[in-house]
Scaffold this motif. Sequence first.
Motif, PDB file in Angstrom:
ATOM      1  N   ARG A 149       0.877  -1.189   0.000  1.00  0.00           N
ATOM      2  CA  ARG A 149       0.000   0.000   0.000  1.00  0.00           C
ATOM      3  C   ARG A 149       0.900   1.221   0.000  1.00  0.00           C
ATOM      4  NH1 ARG A 149      -4.967  -1.310   3.317  1.00  0.00           N
ATOM      5  NH2 ARG A 149      -5.070  -3.569   3.289  1.00  0.00           N
ATOM      6  N   VAL A 150       0.928   1.909  -1.120  1.00  0.00           N
ATOM      7  CA  VAL A 150       1.898   2.997  -1.294  1.00  0.00           C
ATOM      8  C   VAL A 150       1.164   4.325  -1.420  1.00  0.00           C
ATOM      9  CG1 VAL A 150       3.797   3.869  -2.706  1.00  0.00           C
ATOM     10  CG2 VAL A 150       3.437   1.402  -2.481  1.00  0.00           C
ATOM     11  N   ARG A 151       1.674   5.309  -0.723  1.00  0.00           N
ATOM     12  CA  ARG A 151       1.176   6.668  -0.914  1.00  0.00           C
ATOM     13  C   ARG A 151       2.336   7.484  -1.449  1.00  0.00           C
ATOM     14  NH1 ARG A 151      -3.549   8.939   1.552  1.00  0.00           N
ATOM     15  NH2 ARG A 151      -3.970  10.852   0.410  1.00  0.00           N
ATOM     16  N   VAL A 152       2.160   8.112  -2.578  1.00  0.00           N
ATOM     17  CA  VAL A 152       3.200   8.953  -3.164  1.00  0.00           C
ATOM     18  C   VAL A 152       2.711  10.387  -3.080  1.00  0.00           C
ATOM     19  CG1 VAL A 152       4.740   9.265  -5.136  1.00  0.00           C
ATOM     20  CG2 VAL A 152       3.541   7.090  -4.843  1.00  0.00           C
ATOM     21  N   ALA A 153       3.548  11.288  -2.554  1.00  0.00           N
ATOM     22  CA  ALA A 153       3.086  12.665  -2.400  1.00  0.00           C
ATOM     23  C   ALA A 153       4.209  13.635  -2.682  1.00  0.00           C
ATOM     24  CB  ALA A 153       2.544  12.887  -0.996  1.00  0.00           C
ATOM     25  N   GLY A 154       3.845  14.750  -3.303  1.00  0.00           N
ATOM     26  CA  GLY A 154       4.857  15.766  -3.596  1.00  0.00           C
ATOM     27  C   GLY A 154       4.207  16.970  -4.238  1.00  0.00           C
ATOM     28  N   PHE A 155       5.034  17.758  -4.910  1.00  0.00           N
ATOM     29  CA  PHE A 155       4.513  18.894  -5.658  1.00  0.00           C
ATOM     30  C   PHE A 155       4.146  18.442  -7.067  1.00  0.00           C
ATOM     31  CE2 PHE A 155       7.205  21.910  -2.928  1.00  0.00           C
ATOM     32  CZ  PHE A 155       6.113  22.269  -2.150  1.00  0.00           C
ATOM     33  N   GLY A 156       3.232  19.178  -7.678  1.00  0.00           N
ATOM     34  CA  GLY A 156       2.937  18.937  -9.086  1.00  0.00           C
ATOM     35  C   GLY A 156       4.219  19.140  -9.883  1.00  0.00           C
ATOM     36  N   GLY A 157       4.447  18.286 -10.871  1.00  0.00           N
ATOM     37  CA  GLY A 157       5.661  18.426 -11.676  1.00  0.00           C
ATOM     38  C   GLY A 157       6.798  17.548 -11.189  1.00  0.00           C
ATOM     39  N   GLN A 158       6.636  16.942 -10.014  1.00  0.00           N
ATOM     40  CA  GLN A 158       7.694  16.055  -9.507  1.00  0.00           C
ATOM     41  C   GLN A 158       7.520  14.623  -9.998  1.00  0.00           C
ATOM     42  OE1 GLN A 158       7.533  16.951  -5.160  1.00  0.00           O
ATOM     43  NE2 GLN A 158       9.684  17.525  -5.370  1.00  0.00           N
ATOM     44  N   GLY A 159       6.511  14.397 -10.790  1.00  0.00           N
ATOM     45  CA  GLY A 159       6.334  13.050 -11.345  1.00  0.00           C
ATOM     46  C   GLY A 159       5.694  12.076 -10.380  1.00  0.00           C
ATOM     47  N   VAL A 160       4.911  12.621  -9.456  1.00  0.00           N
ATOM     48  CA  VAL A 160       4.248  11.796  -8.444  1.00  0.00           C
ATOM     49  C   VAL A 160       3.326  10.760  -9.083  1.00  0.00           C
ATOM     50  CG1 VAL A 160       2.465  11.886  -6.654  1.00  0.00           C
ATOM     51  CG2 VAL A 160       4.376  13.508  -6.600  1.00  0.00           C
ATOM     52  N   LEU A 161       2.483  11.253 -10.006  1.00  0.00           N
ATOM     53  CA  LEU A 161       1.491  10.363 -10.602  1.00  0.00           C
ATOM     54  C   LEU A 161       2.154   9.314 -11.481  1.00  0.00           C
ATOM     55  CD1 LEU A 161      -1.375  12.879 -11.488  1.00  0.00           C
ATOM     56  CD2 LEU A 161      -0.991  11.613  -9.371  1.00  0.00           C
ATOM     57  N   LEU A 162       3.200   9.736 -12.207  1.00  0.00           N
ATOM     58  CA  LEU A 162       3.891   8.787 -13.091  1.00  0.00           C
ATOM     59  C   LEU A 162       4.585   7.701 -12.267  1.00  0.00           C
ATOM     60  CD1 LEU A 162       4.759   7.976 -15.948  1.00  0.00           C
ATOM     61  CD2 LEU A 162       6.809   9.371 -15.628  1.00  0.00           C
ATOM     62  N   LEU A 163       5.188   8.110 -11.162  1.00  0.00           N
ATOM     63  CA  LEU A 163       5.846   7.127 -10.281  1.00  0.00           C
ATOM     64  C   LEU A 163       4.833   6.033  -9.909  1.00  0.00           C
ATOM     65  CD1 LEU A 163       7.842   8.107  -7.043  1.00  0.00           C
ATOM     66  CD2 LEU A 163       6.690   5.937  -7.358  1.00  0.00           C
ATOM     67  N   ILE A 166      -4.459  19.353  -7.736  1.00  0.00           N
ATOM     68  CA  ILE A 166      -3.319  19.338  -8.645  1.00  0.00           C
ATOM     69  C   ILE A 166      -2.916  20.773  -8.957  1.00  0.00           C
ATOM     70  CG2 ILE A 166      -2.580  18.763 -10.983  1.00  0.00           C
ATOM     71  CD1 ILE A 166      -4.483  16.377 -10.855  1.00  0.00           C
ATOM     72  N   ARG A 167      -3.932  21.593  -9.245  1.00  0.00           N
ATOM     73  CA  ARG A 167      -3.650  22.967  -9.664  1.00  0.00           C
ATOM     74  C   ARG A 167      -3.072  23.804  -8.523  1.00  0.00           C
ATOM     75  NH1 ARG A 167      -7.926  21.482 -13.088  1.00  0.00           N
ATOM     76  NH2 ARG A 167      -9.590  21.949 -11.626  1.00  0.00           N
ATOM     77  N   SER A 168      -3.373  23.399  -7.288  1.00  0.00           N
ATOM     78  CA  SER A 168      -2.840  24.176  -6.170  1.00  0.00           C
ATOM     79  C   SER A 168      -1.397  23.805  -5.889  1.00  0.00           C
ATOM     80  CB  SER A 168      -3.688  23.955  -4.920  1.00  0.00           C
ATOM     81  OG  SER A 168      -3.483  22.635  -4.455  1.00  0.00           O
ATOM     82  N   GLY A 169      -0.867  22.837  -6.615  1.00  0.00           N
ATOM     83  CA  GLY A 169       0.563  22.577  -6.503  1.00  0.00           C
ATOM     84  C   GLY A 169       0.922  21.282  -5.810  1.00  0.00           C
ATOM     85  N   THR A 170       0.012  20.726  -5.006  1.00  0.00           N
ATOM     86  CA  THR A 170       0.355  19.451  -4.388  1.00  0.00           C
ATOM     87  C   THR A 170      -0.251  18.326  -5.204  1.00  0.00           C
ATOM     88  OG1 THR A 170      -1.592  19.295  -2.990  1.00  0.00           O
ATOM     89  CG2 THR A 170       0.284  20.523  -2.115  1.00  0.00           C
ATOM     90  N   SER A 171       0.355  17.190  -5.099  1.00  0.00           N
ATOM     91  CA  SER A 171      -0.103  16.054  -5.893  1.00  0.00           C
ATOM     92  C   SER A 171       0.178  14.790  -5.097  1.00  0.00           C
ATOM     93  CB  SER A 171       0.681  16.056  -7.214  1.00  0.00           C
ATOM     94  OG  SER A 171       0.397  14.901  -7.941  1.00  0.00           O
ATOM     95  N   ASN A 172      -0.787  13.896  -5.071  1.00  0.00           N
ATOM     96  CA  ASN A 172      -0.481  12.614  -4.444  1.00  0.00           C
ATOM     97  C   ASN A 172      -1.326  11.516  -5.045  1.00  0.00           C
ATOM     98  OD1 ASN A 172      -2.701  11.655  -2.341  1.00  0.00           O
ATOM     99  ND2 ASN A 172      -2.604  13.900  -2.212  1.00  0.00           N
ATOM    100  N   CYS A 173      -0.853  10.306  -4.888  1.00  0.00           N
ATOM    101  CA  CYS A 173      -1.641   9.194  -5.399  1.00  0.00           C
ATOM    102  C   CYS A 173      -1.519   7.974  -4.490  1.00  0.00           C
ATOM    103  CB  CYS A 173      -1.258   8.850  -6.844  1.00  0.00           C
ATOM    104  SG  CYS A 173       0.378   8.162  -7.050  1.00  0.00           S
ATOM    105  N   HIS A 174      -2.520   7.121  -4.627  1.00  0.00           N
ATOM    106  CA  HIS A 174      -2.595   5.894  -3.845  1.00  0.00           C
ATOM    107  C   HIS A 174      -2.323   4.733  -4.795  1.00  0.00           C
ATOM    108  CE1 HIS A 174      -5.673   7.967  -1.044  1.00  0.00           C
ATOM    109  NE2 HIS A 174      -5.561   8.777  -2.074  1.00  0.00           N
ATOM    110  N   VAL A 175      -1.405   3.852  -4.434  1.00  0.00           N
ATOM    111  CA  VAL A 175      -1.148   2.682  -5.280  1.00  0.00           C
ATOM    112  C   VAL A 175      -1.223   1.426  -4.407  1.00  0.00           C
ATOM    113  CG1 VAL A 175       0.466   1.546  -6.837  1.00  0.00           C
ATOM    114  CG2 VAL A 175       0.375   4.035  -6.758  1.00  0.00           C
ATOM    115  N   ARG A 176      -1.948   0.455  -4.913  1.00  0.00           N
ATOM    116  CA  ARG A 176      -1.965  -0.833  -4.206  1.00  0.00           C
ATOM    117  C   ARG A 176      -1.554  -1.947  -5.154  1.00  0.00           C
ATOM    118  NH1 ARG A 176      -6.859  -2.422  -0.393  1.00  0.00           N
ATOM    119  NH2 ARG A 176      -5.344  -4.098  -0.098  1.00  0.00           N
TER     120      ARG A 176
END
Lengths: 364, 96, 491
Positions: free
Chosen positions: C309-323, C348-358
């Motif tokens: 169960r992975v949570r990836v979080a960062g700023f938009g443009g850091q490749g969070v979603l692609l990771l 996303i537009r406010s600059g933060t980005s995160n995703c949930h991966v299982r």
Amino acid sequence: MRRQLMKGNEAIVKSAILAGCRAFYGYPITPASEITESAAECMPKTGGVFLQAESEVAAINMLYGAASAGVRAMTASSGPGISLMQEGMSYLAGAQLPCVIADITRGGPGLGNIAAEQGDYHQVVKGGGHGNYRTLVLAPDSVQEMADLTALAFELADRYRNPVVVLADGFIGQMMEPVEFPQKATEPRQPDWAVLGTAETRGNLVTSLHLDLNESESHNLALEAKYRLAEQLETRAEEWQTEGAEIVLVGYGIIGRILKAVTAEARAMGLNVGLLRPITLYPFPTAHLQCLTNTARVFVVVEMSNGQMLEDVRLALNGSIPVEFFSRVGGIVPSTEEILNFVRIQAQRYLPAVVPEEERMVNV
Amino acid sequence: MMDEAKRDRGLLRIDTDECKGCGLCVEACPPKVIRLSDRLNHSGYRTAIYAGKGCSGCGICFMACPEPGAITVMRLTNRKSDVSTGLEGATQCAGN
Amino acid sequence: MSSEMVSEYTVVHEKAKSFYESYDRKEELPHQTHFCPGCGHGIVHKMLAQAIDELGIQDKTILVGPIGCSVFTYYYFDVGNVSAAHGRAPAVATAMKRSRPESIVIGYQGDGDLSAIGSAEILHAANRGEHITVIFVNNGIYSMTGGQAAPTTLLGQKSTTTPGGRSAATEGYPLHVSELLATLQAPVYIERVGLGDNKQIAQAKRAIKRAVENQVRGLGFSLVEVLSPCPTIWKMPPVEAQHWVNDVMEKTFPLAVLCDRTKEAVPRPLAAAGPALEDIPHLLGVHEEGLPEGNSAAIKRPAEDLDLRVRVAGFGGQGVLLLGEVLAEAGLDAGLEVSWLPSYGPEIRSGTSNCHVRLAGRPIDSPLVVEPNVLLAMNEPSLRKFYASVHPDGWILYNGETIPEECNRKDVHVLACQFSQVADELGDPRVANMVMLGALLEIAAVLPEASIDAALLRLVKNQRWVQLDERALARGRELYKEAEVSHACRG
């Protein structure tokens, strides 16, 4: 069959085209926009029509035109946009036109927010437009079901000559999961009632106007008969560990997924919990619920709304079994943990093993 | 031959069941050969009636009339006799 | 062979063939229209029916009727008929024409329908240059509902909703829809005609035929506005109403050809037929050829136990979603059940980005990762937001030299490293996400490298980036092996 990773919003479009859909009219809105974007890419290259309409009002009326022309047609929107489409949906149902509408819900009322919520249940399931009509409503809980239920939606729309709504939340639309598609596309059909602009169809008429009162009543009764038939034939629900369940959780869409995790954890704690996930919200799986009353002591409805499906559950059970309700609104997703806590409290209230019989009666 | 020469160029047929007596044809008719009847039709309208002579066959009343088939306009045309027409038809058939 | 001239009367003007013989859809008096005596709609109906007859298109015509007095077009016209909702005929016609380009689609609308409630639909249909014909009957009033003001009601004209007469100060000026539409580039023909006298009527007939003919020729959007009398609501005898069109209405709405591009318009060819049915799965990219086989045999440990169960979080443009996507795609390639859920919209537009991966060996219940066993925090705000949610004995991978004291937990493993700097040294700071993913893959040790490679190839189209990403992944793996990992919970 090999699977591929895809967003729910994209799977809807691909499944629709495979099911013979050849017209898409849309208007952007988060979190449904990918459907319109995907249709913009896929429709033209598969011989279909795509157009971004000037409003949701125009989009639904374009759907009316495409459906009148005998084409399997689709649109997609979210809460506020669906509100604008309600008049058109009433016309479509009144004129007995098949089409598919995807509602990828967001938070409301008003502008609300764009987080996933389930506050569109009433406007979609009960019909937000005017007159005696219903829309058939399918509620997927995964990307695979986004694909499968979209294909089914077109079948049902044709079978009942009625709009069918695929009601999903922002999560199901936005998430990616493995999905498999049929490898054979369905041939677009040409219904004999359609207005094609040909000699054979010259006498055909599409209208929802019935000025003669007797004729209008017959028309309304005919619609009603279709809905009764759908109630008999089309209800669908997923039962998950309901065998002998004393506590039956009820939730649809993403909540159904969360409730599976809750079920697993509750069972690990020794609670006899099962899940009923309605897949058709209209017709509502009343009989599925009633079948569980033999063993159930309490039904726990969980929604991301103020209790909209709750009313249908209560109607289905008609007072025979207590129904408790847990919800988060405003776009907040209830966590497994907080639902589990709620379930434990209900277990203490309703299960005789936990609470003495006489006390239980008082609590009820 | 004298009779033929006196015949009007046009002829009107008015369906008094369809006519609603709006009078637009009366207004439109250039030679003013249409008037409204004194008697009412079954719908209670005073309907347009043709004076019986003077129609030029211009068709203006037809377009001015809001009812699809209340007015039919005919025009006097010359054609060759039946014998000749029959032969022409046969020629066309052979040509095809 | 002798021929003799005979004179006889032959019909030159009669009921159009594209009208029904009798109007059986009408309840009473099926030989009459439902229109009031002297109503302009009847005249316009006749002109349109004649145009259909003369152009020989009865079997191709679809008439989209409006709401208003002319709602019953389908009573009369023996063509394909569809009745639209109030104001929406241009939207309905748009879709019908686009799906049936070989048909002739004609919209018929009144002024309440077209210029008020349907103003958006007509504007946009015209602006798109839809290949439809619109007949716009303007009598300056809502007649069917009993005489309320329309956008086209004249200044000073009384109606039930402007009992003192329309005033520019309160209701604005009469809306000149045709002039408005004529400013657009797409329409090929817009003309305003009237039914005020014989001459106008003759011109109206020509204009309506032309507007339909333009469509037959494939030229584009045509609209004819017809100033039309409404004796009943205007409270005038029919002849007076006709004169009023001429004497009064025309002063506000001058008769004119407002746009005519029929000469320069290029006929649109009919679209080619769609692709063969069997090609559609390929065209949609859903054909199973080339999709991962999903062979879980290559997984290094029993898949049933796996629950990443992975949570990836960062700023938009850091490749969070692609990771997250690469991880999920690789999991699928390896035959696991996977889910990927992004944060979306203004987040996303406010600059933060995160995703949930299982990634799991069993069907995944909830795709939401509330209690991750791995958190990839690509910046400090993300770390602060999510560090407390990490499952005990789980991992935090942090893109920073050291974990801030207040985020330190004794019950989780931590790998803190300036991944962005490492990425910079590899040639591009943007591959920090892949360096972190490399470390994660080494920690989780479940996915075969072939699956990672396959995922990269599917998701990253540019070969240069694939190579860079592969180097970044390898470096990430090394980093984990090299780093002094905080083993708080192992004591």
